[in-house]
Design an enzyme around this catalytic site. Structure first.
Site, PDB file in Angstrom:
ATOM      1  N   ASN A  47     -64.898 -71.864  -4.616  1.00 27.06           N
ATOM      2  CA  ASN A  47     -66.018 -71.012  -5.003  1.00 27.06           C
ATOM      3  C   ASN A  47     -66.950 -70.840  -3.810  1.00 27.06           C
ATOM      4  OD1 ASN A  47     -65.694 -70.435  -7.848  1.00 27.06           O
ATOM      5  ND2 ASN A  47     -65.975 -72.618  -8.216  1.00 27.06           N
ATOM      6  N   TYR A  75     -73.897 -68.307 -13.457  1.00 28.27           N
ATOM      7  CA  TYR A  75     -73.296 -69.374 -12.653  1.00 28.27           C
ATOM      8  C   TYR A  75     -72.419 -68.742 -11.577  1.00 28.27           C
ATOM      9  CZ  TYR A  75     -72.274 -74.092 -11.385  1.00 28.27           C
ATOM     10  OH  TYR A  75     -72.189 -75.259 -10.665  1.00 28.27           O
ATOM     11  N   LYS A 126     -75.808 -75.086 -14.411  1.00 28.59           N
ATOM     12  CA  LYS A 126     -74.902 -75.972 -15.144  1.00 28.59           C
ATOM     13  C   LYS A 126     -75.461 -76.308 -16.523  1.00 28.59           C
ATOM     14  CE  LYS A 126     -71.007 -76.786 -13.171  1.00 28.59           C
ATOM     15  NZ  LYS A 126     -70.544 -77.781 -12.229  1.00 28.59           N
ATOM     16  N   ASP A 184     -67.818 -82.216  -9.706  1.00 33.75           N
ATOM     17  CA  ASP A 184     -66.980 -81.665  -8.634  1.00 33.75           C
ATOM     18  C   ASP A 184     -65.678 -82.445  -8.503  1.00 33.75           C
ATOM     19  OD1 ASP A 184     -69.019 -79.754  -7.650  1.00 33.75           O
ATOM     20  OD2 ASP A 184     -70.099 -81.583  -7.165  1.00 33.75           O
ATOM     21  N   GLU A 231     -73.808 -83.472  -9.004  1.00 34.74           N
ATOM     22  CA  GLU A 231     -73.342 -82.122  -8.706  1.00 34.74           C
ATOM     23  C   GLU A 231     -73.597 -81.764  -7.250  1.00 34.74           C
ATOM     24  OE1 GLU A 231     -71.363 -78.776  -9.705  1.00 34.74           O
ATOM     25  OE2 GLU A 231     -71.881 -80.317 -11.178  1.00 34.74           O
ATOM     26  N   ASP A 232     -72.543 -81.301  -6.567  1.00 34.25           N
ATOM     27  CA  ASP A 232     -72.640 -80.728  -5.225  1.00 34.25           C
ATOM     28  C   ASP A 232     -73.272 -81.667  -4.193  1.00 34.25           C
ATOM     29  OD1 ASP A 232     -71.272 -78.564  -6.045  1.00 34.25           O
ATOM     30  OD2 ASP A 232     -72.921 -77.131  -5.955  1.00 34.25           O
ATOM     31  N   ARG A 290     -74.114 -79.801  -0.438  1.00 33.30           N
ATOM     32  CA  ARG A 290     -72.831 -79.090  -0.415  1.00 33.30           C
ATOM     33  C   ARG A 290     -72.785 -78.146  -1.610  1.00 33.30           C
ATOM     34  NH1 ARG A 290     -68.367 -78.053  -2.544  1.00 33.30           N
ATOM     35  NH2 ARG A 290     -68.960 -79.245  -4.390  1.00 33.30           N
TER      36      ARG A 290
END
Length: 559
Positions: free
Chosen positions: A413, A98, A169, A264, A240-241, A151
């Site tokens: 990150n 990850y 994940k 997030d 996610e993202d 993103r």
């Protein structure tokens, strides 16, 4: 291998099924019964002997990216071996599977692609959603991680390369939370990409089209989510993202319709609050008595801020008072109530115009990060900007000037995007700062003293939340369930027992996840989001769901 499993696959089909393949660990009897004689070397090995060989091979690679590719190859060959290897070397391998390495893997997804994993729901295939979901290799899906790739970490639009995030994940759901890989499914929504480099790359494997937006996008996402619910009505969905423009609206639209959450926004908030509660034990100052300054006022930053406000309120202060102790700064300065174009989720966190007057800052300039530090004297500084080096020496020294033990949390990150390096923060504060980062960093040695750097990693939270949700058969994920996860994480801080680490070591992550799962499950029952079960029964359900990376004994079913 005491547990027995009855399967139909045999021969090369069995060897090419990652969930079932045991490689050189197939027994002689299994090799005979499943037509494997001669397809494998003669020596029969244990899983731990296989792990030793795999780790030796892993260690031969020099770069993190090479190691990532190697581990993904094992995952796509023998999932039980993959997770046994990860669990035995979790602290070394988590940064490989990850963050930060997964960011590069997403950028190079089309270049390093080897074998299919997960589902690609393309806008071009919007009339085939039911068929696509029926093609999923895992039929008993309980946890789904879904992204549209817009993103990815701090790296922007990666198109279908974002698939690396759900894969990574879900690997952590299994490695940290004991959720069987058989029950997980990564999904990417291929709605095009605005990344010109990808659109012009002949190797890019996604839909070569600018991103769809507006009603087209909303309707497609809605169709996908409803199709997923029809296929797996009880599955937990983790967003996610997604980009800021979509992340919060999607969460607000669906959190009361589906069993879902946004990692997030909510997962990051939960682990941050847990870390701050642990730090509060170290400083001896309750969170509700502290002031918190954010660099970054997007959906993630505001999500963390709202979770902090909720925790402060639970400690006995009013919402109004709690909000007055939280300061949000973005590229246009501190959020103020009179600002035009504030997003809906930013408005409750904006400070009144009277503060500018009180601080005697002229009307024609922004209120900077340094301004807030010098006038508000915050106890905590949190970075969620993706701007490397933003927390420079002047900023950190200003934090330490009026706060004996400032808490500094550069959470961006991957590592290349972090607002400040832990060694600099500690050096600029003479070792007085309490530091937690979003990416992994080694311990810092300063003046002969070793400072462990806590990784404020969502993996402390979401695997336990997922395990708790599916064990309780919860039909919603509430903010209170996530707040309970924060409190449980803080209660496990080694600092409570005289240690110098804010968070438990990753080597204890499965134990952490089980404890969080129980408290989340209890909260779900308490809130009526799951059917009533006693604590004893919830513990039994957690045990029933918890998957261990060990081989079963196979018995053949006639085809």
């Amino acid at each position: 291998m005491s547990k027995k499993m009855f399967i139909r696959q045999a021969g090369n089909t069995l060897l090419n099924t990652p969930l079932l393949n045991k490689g050189s660990a197939f027994t002689l009897e299994e090799r005979k019964n499943f037509n494997l004689i001669g397809l494998l070397p003669a020596n029969i090995e244990t899983i731990d002997e296989q792990v030793s060989r795999a780790y030796e091979q892993f260690s031969l690679f020099n770069s993190a990216m090479e190691k990532h590719i190697y581990l993904r190859n094992i995952q796509d060959t023998n999932e039980t071996l993959y997770f046994r290897l990860i669990n035995q070397h979790i602290e070394e391998m988590m940064p490989i599977i990850y963050t930060p390495t997964v960011g590069e893997a997403c950028q190079k997804f089309s270049q390093i692609y080897r074998r299919n994993r997960g589902l690609f729901l393309s806008f071009e295939d919007q009339d085939e959603l039911e068929a696509i979901l029926n093609n999923a290799p895992n039929t008993h899906v309980k946890v789904i991680v879904i992204t549209d790739g817009e993103r990815i970490l701090g790296l922007g639009d990666q198109g279908i390369g974002g698939m690396g995030i759900p894969i990574g994940k879900l690997a952590l759901y299994t490695a940290c939370g004991g959720i069987s890989p058989e029950h997980t499914l990564p999904i990417v929504l291929d709605v095009g990409t605005n990344n010109s480099a990808l659109l012009s790359d002949p190797m890019y494997m996604g839909w070569r089209h600018p991103r769809i937006t507006g009603d087209q996008y909303d309707d497609f996402v809605d169709d996908c989510l409803k199709a997923i619910r029809r296929r797996w009505p009880n599955a937990l969905i983790q967003f996610e993202d997604f980009a800021q423009a979509n992340a919060m609206p999607l969460l607000m639209r669906y959190q009361n319709q589906f069993c879902c959450f946004n990692d997030d926004i909510q997962g990051t908030a939960s682990v941050t609050v847990g870390t701050l509660l642990a730090a509060a034990h170290a400083t001896g100052k309750k969170l509700s008595a502290q002031k918190v300054l954010f660099a970054g006022a997007g959906s993630a930053g505001c999500g963390i801020a709202e979770a902090i406000v909720a925790q402060m309120v639970s400690e006995g202060i009013s919402v109004q008072q709690a909000r007055s102790q939280v300061f949000m700064v973005d590229r246009w300065g501190m959020l103020e109530q009179e600002m035009p174009n504030l997003l809906p989720f930013q408005k409750p966190l904006a400070q009144p115009a009277s503060l500018r007057t009180e601080w005697q800052i002229e009307a024609n300039r922004e209120i900077s990060l340094l301004d807030v530090i010098q006038h508000a004297h915050p106890d905590v500084l949190i970075g969620v900007t993706g701007v490397p080096g933003l927390f420079n020496q002047e900023i950190i020294e200003a934090m330490a000037e009026d706060c004996e033990r400032p808490v500094v949390m550069p959470l961006s990150n991957p590592t290349s995007r972090v607002e400040a390096k832990p060694e600099d923060i500690l050096m600029w504060t003479q070792g007085q700062a309490i530091v937690a980062t979003g990416s992994p960093f080694p311990d810092v040695v300063l003046a002969g003293k070793r400072y462990p750097i806590a990784q404020c990693n969502n993996s402390y939270i979401f695997p336990g939340v997922g395990l708790g949700v599916i064990s309780a058969n919860a039909h919603r994920v509430t903010n209170e369930m996530l707040q309970q996860a924060s409190i449980t994480l803080a209660s496990l801080s080694p600092m409570l027992n005289g240690g110098n680490m804010l968070l438990p070591p990753l080597s204890e992550i499965q134990n952490v996840s089980r404890k969080i799962a129980l408290e989340v499950a209890k909260k779900a029952v308490e809130q009526g989001k799951a059917s009533h079960r006693t604590e004893e029964r919830l513990l039994e359900r957690i045990d029933e769901e918890f998957w261990y990376a060990q081989y079963c004994e196979y018995r053949r079913i006639a085809s």
